[in-house]
Motif scaffolding. Structure first.
Motif, PDB file in Angstrom:
ATOM      1  N   MET A 154       0.828  -1.201   0.000  1.00 44.42           N
ATOM      2  CA  MET A 154       0.000   0.000   0.000  1.00 44.42           C
ATOM      3  C   MET A 154       0.872   1.265   0.000  1.00 44.42           C
ATOM      4  SD  MET A 154      -3.075   1.079  -0.036  1.00 44.42           S
ATOM      5  CE  MET A 154      -4.006   2.567   0.275  1.00 44.42           C
ATOM      6  N   LEU A 155       1.920   1.236   0.799  1.00 45.23           N
ATOM      7  CA  LEU A 155       2.821   2.384   0.849  1.00 45.23           C
ATOM      8  C   LEU A 155       3.522   2.605  -0.478  1.00 45.23           C
ATOM      9  CD1 LEU A 155       4.084   4.618   2.547  1.00 45.23           C
ATOM     10  CD2 LEU A 155       5.802   2.978   3.324  1.00 45.23           C
ATOM     11  N   ASN A 156       3.881   1.505  -1.150  1.00 45.07           N
ATOM     12  CA  ASN A 156       4.536   1.633  -2.463  1.00 45.07           C
ATOM     13  C   ASN A 156       3.602   2.259  -3.496  1.00 45.07           C
ATOM     14  OD1 ASN A 156       6.894   0.486  -1.514  1.00 45.07           O
ATOM     15  ND2 ASN A 156       6.251  -1.611  -2.006  1.00 45.07           N
ATOM     16  N   LEU A 157       2.321   1.911  -3.439  1.00 44.37           N
ATOM     17  CA  LEU A 157       1.361   2.477  -4.390  1.00 44.37           C
ATOM     18  C   LEU A 157       1.217   3.980  -4.159  1.00 44.37           C
ATOM     19  CD1 LEU A 157      -1.415  -0.283  -4.369  1.00 44.37           C
ATOM     20  CD2 LEU A 157       0.297   0.160  -6.137  1.00 44.37           C
ATOM     21  N   ILE A 158       1.186   4.407  -2.898  1.00 43.82           N
ATOM     22  CA  ILE A 158       1.052   5.837  -2.613  1.00 43.82           C
ATOM     23  C   ILE A 158       2.277   6.595  -3.105  1.00 43.82           C
ATOM     24  CG2 ILE A 158       0.857   7.528  -0.737  1.00 43.82           C
ATOM     25  CD1 ILE A 158      -0.748   5.473   0.830  1.00 43.82           C
ATOM     26  N   ILE A 159       3.462   6.017  -2.891  1.00 46.19           N
ATOM     27  CA  ILE A 159       4.693   6.684  -3.333  1.00 46.19           C
ATOM     28  C   ILE A 159       4.733   6.787  -4.856  1.00 46.19           C
ATOM     29  CG2 ILE A 159       7.206   6.495  -3.389  1.00 46.19           C
ATOM     30  CD1 ILE A 159       7.064   5.196  -0.634  1.00 46.19           C
ATOM     31  N   ARG A 160       4.362   5.705  -5.563  1.00 46.04           N
ATOM     32  CA  ARG A 160       4.339   5.735  -7.034  1.00 46.04           C
ATOM     33  C   ARG A 160       3.359   6.783  -7.542  1.00 46.04           C
ATOM     34  NH1 ARG A 160       4.015  -0.759  -8.199  1.00 46.04           N
ATOM     35  NH2 ARG A 160       6.152  -1.275  -7.515  1.00 46.04           N
ATOM     36  N   PHE A 161       2.185   6.857  -6.913  1.00 45.17           N
ATOM     37  CA  PHE A 161       1.199   7.850  -7.344  1.00 45.17           C
ATOM     38  C   PHE A 161       1.735   9.271  -7.159  1.00 45.17           C
ATOM     39  CE2 PHE A 161      -2.315  10.712  -6.337  1.00 45.17           C
ATOM     40  CZ  PHE A 161      -3.093  10.573  -7.486  1.00 45.17           C
ATOM     41  N   CYS A 162       2.398   9.547  -6.034  1.00 44.93           N
ATOM     42  CA  CYS A 162       2.939  10.875  -5.781  1.00 44.93           C
ATOM     43  C   CYS A 162       4.043  11.222  -6.786  1.00 44.93           C
ATOM     44  CB  CYS A 162       3.487  10.956  -4.350  1.00 44.93           C
ATOM     45  SG  CYS A 162       2.204  10.820  -3.068  1.00 44.93           S
ATOM     46  N   VAL A 163       4.835  10.217  -7.193  1.00 41.53           N
ATOM     47  CA  VAL A 163       5.917  10.466  -8.162  1.00 41.53           C
ATOM     48  C   VAL A 163       5.354  10.703  -9.550  1.00 41.53           C
ATOM     49  CG1 VAL A 163       7.927   9.446  -9.283  1.00 41.53           C
ATOM     50  CG2 VAL A 163       7.616   9.185  -6.819  1.00 41.53           C
ATOM     51  N   LYS A 164       4.327   9.942  -9.917  1.00 40.36           N
ATOM     52  CA  LYS A 164       3.765  10.076 -11.252  1.00 40.36           C
ATOM     53  C   LYS A 164       2.901  11.320 -11.397  1.00 40.36           C
ATOM     54  CE  LYS A 164       3.686   5.135 -12.398  1.00 40.36           C
ATOM     55  NZ  LYS A 164       2.827   3.974 -12.759  1.00 40.36           N
ATOM     56  N   TRP A 209       1.951  17.295  -9.679  1.00 42.87           N
ATOM     57  CA  TRP A 209       1.122  18.492  -9.652  1.00 42.87           C
ATOM     58  C   TRP A 209      -0.205  18.253  -8.933  1.00 42.87           C
ATOM     59  CZ3 TRP A 209       3.415  22.816 -10.322  1.00 42.87           C
ATOM     60  CH2 TRP A 209       4.527  22.906 -11.176  1.00 42.87           C
ATOM     61  N   LEU A 210      -0.747  17.063  -9.132  1.00 42.79           N
ATOM     62  CA  LEU A 210      -1.988  16.736  -8.427  1.00 42.79           C
ATOM     63  C   LEU A 210      -1.766  16.675  -6.924  1.00 42.79           C
ATOM     64  CD1 LEU A 210      -4.949  15.951  -8.564  1.00 42.79           C
ATOM     65  CD2 LEU A 210      -4.251  13.569  -8.891  1.00 42.79           C
ATOM     66  N   VAL A 211      -0.619  16.141  -6.525  1.00 43.10           N
ATOM     67  CA  VAL A 211      -0.289  16.079  -5.099  1.00 43.10           C
ATOM     68  C   VAL A 211      -0.115  17.490  -4.533  1.00 43.10           C
ATOM     69  CG1 VAL A 211       1.418  15.308  -3.413  1.00 43.10           C
ATOM     70  CG2 VAL A 211       0.731  13.795  -5.282  1.00 43.10           C
ATOM     71  N   VAL A 212       0.515  18.387  -5.307  1.00 45.64           N
ATOM     72  CA  VAL A 212       0.694  19.766  -4.863  1.00 45.64           C
ATOM     73  C   VAL A 212      -0.646  20.459  -4.712  1.00 45.64           C
ATOM     74  CG1 VAL A 212       1.623  22.011  -5.505  1.00 45.64           C
ATOM     75  CG2 VAL A 212       3.016  19.967  -5.812  1.00 45.64           C
ATOM     76  N   LEU A 213      -1.547  20.253  -5.674  1.00 42.15           N
ATOM     77  CA  LEU A 213      -2.874  20.861  -5.587  1.00 42.15           C
ATOM     78  C   LEU A 213      -3.664  20.344  -4.377  1.00 42.15           C
ATOM     79  CD1 LEU A 213      -3.951  20.898  -9.350  1.00 42.15           C
ATOM     80  CD2 LEU A 213      -3.214  22.828  -7.937  1.00 42.15           C
TER      81      LEU A 213
END
Length: 247
Positions: A1-11, A14-18
């Motif tokens: 689960m943690l790996n999926l969150i990290i991959r999403f934040c890397v990919k 801009w969405l994470v910043v918003l």
């Protein structure tokens, strides 16, 4: 689960910043709009009924004041529990309500019930509601300092009770101002038991005579030379025996 969150934040940086900016703005708006107490009031939703009965033992107060009041206040709508405490000269009855009940609605219901409960109490015993605030509402302490030329403790207490207290009670949000310390102005009479026995006067008669003499008495009016004069007698006790200060 943690790996999926990290991959999403890397990919999706801009969405994470918003999302971070949105959460920060929402948190700031909530912080400004939600009232926050410095000392949260975690006390129960309760109404306190205080009944003074000077000179009585806790047993007498329990049987003649606390118990009748507790039984009567059990009929208050929305009351969850009624707890009584009897002390020397005082009776405390705490009526606890449900959290969803408005505090001032609860006070009005208790006040209405006290009207019928007072008929079951001894003569001269008057129950009264406590202040509309809990002990956690004490937010400010202050002291009165005398001037350089000096001022007695009785004068400081009089200034607190008749000047400062009324000004603070007029401030919005202030429920009660409690005075502590100093000397409350009073008149003391030293009774000589030997003289009472010599004149065959009981202590009750002496107390009634003092009570009856400390009164202002009004009479009729006197008309003379086209003017009307009001006749009255000033009987309030003065200070230091000065008749001019009486009344």
């Amino acid at each position: 689960m943690l790996n999926l969150i990290i991959r999403f934040c890397v990919k999706e940086p801009w969405l994470v910043v918003l999302l971070t900016i949105g959460l920060s703005v929402a948190g700031w708006v909530s912080f400004k709009s939600i009232p926050i107490d410095a000392i949260p009031n975690i006390g129960e939703n309760q109404v306190i009924v205080l009944t003074p009965w000077p000179g009585r033992s806790p047993k007498d107060i329990e049987d003649q004041v606390t118990y009748p009041l507790s039984v009567s206040l059990l009929a208050v709508p929305g009351a969850e529990s009624v707890r009584g405490k009897s002390m020397f000269g005082y009776s405390f009855v705490q009526v606890t309500f449900k959290d969803e009940i408005d505090f001032y609605w609860a006070r009005s219901r208790v006040s209405e019930q006290l009207g019928s409960a007072a008929s079951q109490l001894p003569d001269g015993v008057v129950p009264q509601l406590g202040p509309d605030a809990t002990g956690l509402g004490q937010v400010y302490y202050y002291t009165l300092q005398p001037p350089d030329e000096g001022m007695g403790l009785a004068e400081l207490r009089s200034m607190q009770d008749f000047v400062v207290k009324y000004e603070l009670q007029a401030v919005e949000g202030v429920s009660e101002v409690a005075s502590i310390g100093g000397y409350v102005r009073q008149y003391q009479i030293e009774v000589d038991p030997d003289k009472l026995r010599f004149h065959n006067v009981s202590l009750d008669k002496l107390a009634m005579a003092i009570k009856g003499s400390n009164l202002d008495v009004g009479a009729k009016t006197v008309e003379t030379t086209g003017m009307e004069f009001i006749v009255r007698s000033k009987g309030f006790l003065g200070s230091g025996g000065d008749k001019d200060k009486a009344g």
